[in-house]
Design a protein around this motif. Structure first.
Motif, PDB file in Angstrom:
ATOM      1  N   UNK A 167       0.599  -1.454  -0.124  1.00  0.00           N
ATOM      2  CA  UNK A 167      -0.061  -0.507  -0.031  1.00  0.00           C
ATOM      3  C   UNK A 167       0.841   1.219  -0.325  1.00  0.00           C
ATOM      4  N   UNK A 168       0.422   2.724  -0.340  1.00  0.00           N
ATOM      5  CA  UNK A 168       0.655   3.599  -0.149  1.00  0.00           C
ATOM      6  C   UNK A 168       1.748   3.921   1.418  1.00  0.00           C
ATOM      7  N   UNK A 169       2.679   4.928   1.194  1.00  0.00           N
ATOM      8  CA  UNK A 169       3.228   4.907   2.029  1.00  0.00           C
ATOM      9  C   UNK A 169       4.218   6.650   1.851  1.00  0.00           C
ATOM     10  N   UNK A 170       5.252   6.821   2.935  1.00  0.00           N
ATOM     11  CA  UNK A 170       5.858   8.166   2.808  1.00  0.00           C
ATOM     12  C   UNK A 170       7.132   7.268   1.868  1.00  0.00           C
ATOM     13  N   UNK A 171       8.201   7.836   1.613  1.00  0.00           N
ATOM     14  CA  UNK A 171      10.102   7.636   0.895  1.00  0.00           C
ATOM     15  C   UNK A 171       9.909   6.557   1.770  1.00  0.00           C
ATOM     16  N   UNK A 172      10.068   6.794   3.365  1.00  0.00           N
ATOM     17  CA  UNK A 172      10.663   5.960   4.183  1.00  0.00           C
ATOM     18  C   UNK A 172      10.020   5.034   3.574  1.00  0.00           C
ATOM     19  N   UNK A 201      -2.450  -1.194  -6.137  1.00  0.00           N
ATOM     20  CA  UNK A 201      -2.661  -3.370  -5.842  1.00  0.00           C
ATOM     21  C   UNK A 201      -4.074  -2.848  -6.815  1.00  0.00           C
ATOM     22  N   UNK A 202      -4.766  -2.764  -6.537  1.00  0.00           N
ATOM     23  CA  UNK A 202      -6.476  -3.025  -7.133  1.00  0.00           C
ATOM     24  C   UNK A 202      -6.343  -3.075  -7.895  1.00  0.00           C
ATOM     25  N   UNK A 203      -5.334  -2.017  -9.242  1.00  0.00           N
ATOM     26  CA  UNK A 203      -4.928  -1.804 -10.657  1.00  0.00           C
ATOM     27  C   UNK A 203      -4.299  -3.000 -11.465  1.00  0.00           C
ATOM     28  N   UNK A 204      -3.405  -3.653 -10.829  1.00  0.00           N
ATOM     29  CA  UNK A 204      -2.724  -4.591 -10.987  1.00  0.00           C
ATOM     30  C   UNK A 204      -3.870  -6.282 -11.278  1.00  0.00           C
ATOM     31  N   UNK A 242       3.007  -0.820  -6.622  1.00  0.00           N
ATOM     32  CA  UNK A 242       3.345   0.311  -5.345  1.00  0.00           C
ATOM     33  C   UNK A 242       2.709   1.076  -4.963  1.00  0.00           C
ATOM     34  N   UNK A 243       2.414   1.132  -3.544  1.00  0.00           N
ATOM     35  CA  UNK A 243       2.008   2.482  -3.274  1.00  0.00           C
ATOM     36  C   UNK A 243       0.806   2.993  -4.248  1.00  0.00           C
ATOM     37  N   UNK A 257      -0.799   5.969  -7.123  1.00  0.00           N
ATOM     38  CA  UNK A 257      -0.435   6.231  -8.466  1.00  0.00           C
ATOM     39  C   UNK A 257       0.595   7.425  -8.502  1.00  0.00           C
ATOM     40  N   UNK A 258       1.215   8.450  -7.572  1.00  0.00           N
ATOM     41  CA  UNK A 258       1.897   8.837  -7.548  1.00  0.00           C
ATOM     42  C   UNK A 258       2.984   9.007  -7.016  1.00  0.00           C
ATOM     43  N   UNK A 259       2.580   7.356  -6.275  1.00  0.00           N
ATOM     44  CA  UNK A 259       4.601   6.796  -5.859  1.00  0.00           C
ATOM     45  C   UNK A 259       5.018   6.047  -7.546  1.00  0.00           C
ATOM     46  N   UNK A 260       6.536   6.222  -6.690  1.00  0.00           N
ATOM     47  CA  UNK A 260       7.339   6.151  -7.830  1.00  0.00           C
ATOM     48  C   UNK A 260       8.834   5.830  -6.932  1.00  0.00           C
ATOM     49  N   UNK A 261       8.787   4.026  -7.588  1.00  0.00           N
ATOM     50  CA  UNK A 261       9.687   3.339  -6.491  1.00  0.00           C
ATOM     51  C   UNK A 261      11.598   2.436  -8.011  1.00  0.00           C
ATOM     52  N   UNK A 262      12.010   2.087  -7.403  1.00  0.00           N
ATOM     53  CA  UNK A 262      13.043   1.528  -8.554  1.00  0.00           C
ATOM     54  C   UNK A 262      12.457   0.117  -9.056  1.00  0.00           C
ATOM     55  N   UNK A 263      11.627  -0.180  -8.172  1.00  0.00           N
ATOM     56  CA  UNK A 263      10.607  -1.268  -9.115  1.00  0.00           C
ATOM     57  C   UNK A 263       9.828  -1.205  -9.709  1.00  0.00           C
ATOM     58  N   UNK A 264       9.374   0.188  -9.530  1.00  0.00           N
ATOM     59  CA  UNK A 264       8.504   0.277 -10.561  1.00  0.00           C
ATOM     60  C   UNK A 264       9.044   0.452 -12.250  1.00  0.00           C
ATOM     61  N   UNK A 265      10.204   1.093 -12.706  1.00  0.00           N
ATOM     62  CA  UNK A 265      10.550   1.466 -13.490  1.00  0.00           C
ATOM     63  C   UNK A 265      11.378   0.015 -14.090  1.00  0.00           C
TER      64      UNK A 265
END
Length: 442
Positions: free
Chosen positions: A203-208, A253-256, A233-234, A236-244
């Motif tokens: 789910x969503x959360x801060x950068x940490x 998660x629901x969209x997945x 992950x997180x 819609x506005x959250x982007x992590x390295x795993x997303x790329x």
């Protein structure tokens, strides 16, 4: 003692300032704010320190207006600055260009550095992405078994397509142990090779909170995974390295879950559509068989000997007519060619060429006479112009206006009275004649 160069204090400070500014450029620092001051000018002045050293700093109004935090005494900050010297006092100091909270700033900086490194290594290349299978029967989900993400995924998949089997690979999605657990579950899913698609989610959360998905080792494992992967992950506005790195990124998660399932209503619509297509294909096949049967009957009738004899007779008549027509066309072509040759012979006869030549000669003679008259006329005009010009500069014209020309006995023009002796006779020429005169006096 001889000195090669003696600095003034101002000159030395100026040289040091140039060396610092040109040698370092922009630098990033982490430190604690102390002695913070914000006078009415809008500029900020403070000291940036750590446990062993300190340095003065200034952040001018045009730069600090973009700062999103409120600097306070004792705050740890990450800054981008330029080294310089405040020449009037010789103080070594920083000119701050950017400031942010040290904790979030360092994480963001590490994130950007890793993102740049992995992008350069080709882990984000769209050409390496795997497509999702057209039919998905079994889905693996790497996530926390008690988190909101897994509940959302299971609820959406149950509603849309209960026939799809879900396998949970439990792992922590936050904290120091999370990157290693995620990596272990990914390796387990690859080793078992029991699912069509893998979803890595939380789910969503801060950068940490999301930091475990910015792990370099996990990124390489996702890139090398032979099973198509989806990162959810997180928010819609959250982007992590795993997303790329993942083959597909889902906003939530629901969209997945929607990506890996088919809505039952859509499935029924597809089945109904296929039934209609099958009926149309069967009807078209029946019609085709009927047409083929009629075609074969017609061919059987056409192959009868009497039919072949009639066709051969008709073919013979057709060929005879075509041969006669061809002979007539060939004869007509020969006649037309002969007529063309006769016309070309008449057109090339000397008599036909003589008349145009005579006409051209007459035209050339007329043009020559016209040109000669034009040349004579222009020469006459130039002569008249020259005569007029000569008349303007002629001495006679000058005399005609009342002037006189003095000459001695030898006909030489007298320009100076000193050229004549006393009582010497000389000739005077005026406009309407000449007369003698005598020089009087000295």
């Amino acid at each position: 003692m001889q000195q090669s160069h003696i600095f003034t204090v101002h000159g030395l400070n100026s040289e040091v300032r140039q060396v610092l500014e040109q040698g370092f450029g922009s630098v990033w620092l982490v430190g604690e704010i102390s002695n913070f001051a914000a006078p009415g000018s809008g500029h900020w002045y403070f000291t940036l320190k750590d446990e062993r050293a300190q340095i003065k700093a200034a952040m001018f109004r045009n730069a600090n207006q973009r700062v999103r935090i409120q600097p306070q005494q004792g705050m740890q900050v990450l800054v981008r600055a330029k080294l310089t010297v405040y020449e009037p006092r010789g103080d070594y100091q920083l000119i701050i260009e950017h400031m942010e909270d040290a904790g979030a700033g360092l994480l963001q900086q590490q994130y950007e550095q890793l993102k740049t490194k992995l992008q350069a290594a080709g882990l984000f290349d769209p050409q390496t992405k795997q497509a999702l299978p057209p039919r998905i029967n079994k889905v693996g989900v790497i996530t926390s078994p008690t988190g909101a993400a897994v509940r959302d995924i299971l609820a959406v998949m149950k509603r849309r397509d209960p026939a799809v089997e879900v396998i949970i690979y439990p792992a922590s999605v936050q904290g120091q142990s999370a990157p290693q657990e995620l990596l272990q579950m990914l390796q387990r899913a690859i080793a078992r090779n029991e699912v069509d698609v893998l979803i890595v989610s939380r789910g969503g959360g801060s950068l940490e909170d999301l930091w475990c998905f910015n792990n370099e080792q996990l990124a390489h494992a996702l890139f090398a995974c032979p099973i198509p992967t989806i990162a959810a992950i997180g928010h819609e506005v959250d982007f992590t390295i795993a997303d790329f790195v993942a083959d597909v990124r889902a906003a939530t998660p629901s969209a997945a879950a929607e990506l890996v399932t088919r809505d039952q209503r859509e499935t029924m619509q597809v089945i109904t559509h296929l039934e209609h297509r099958l009926a149309r294909v069967w009807q078209a096949q029946m019609t085709s068989w009927q047409h083929q049967q009629r075609y074969l009957q017609q061919r059987l009738q056409q192959q009868h000997p009497q039919r072949q004899l009639q066709q051969n007779s008709q073919r013979l008549d057709e060929l005879s007519n075509r041969a006669q027509s061809a002979l007539l066309r060939q004869s007509k072509l020969h006649q037309q060619h002969q007529q063309q040759l006769q016309q070309r012979l008449l057109a090339a006869h000397p008599k036909r060429l003589l008349a145009p030549a005579q006409l051209q000669l007459q035209q050339l003679q007329q043009r020559q006479q016209t040109a000669m008259r034009s040349v004579l006329k222009q020469a006459h005009l130039r002569l008249q112009s020259t005569i007029q010009t000569l008349q303007v500069v002629s001495p006679l014209e000058t005399i005609a206006r009342g002037y006189a020309v003095l000459q001695n006995d030898q006909g030489q023009v007298i320009r100076d009275p000193a050229e004549l002796a006393p009582q010497q006779v000389f000739n005077v020429r005026v406009a309407k004649g000449e007369f003698k005169a005598t020089k009087v006096g000295d």
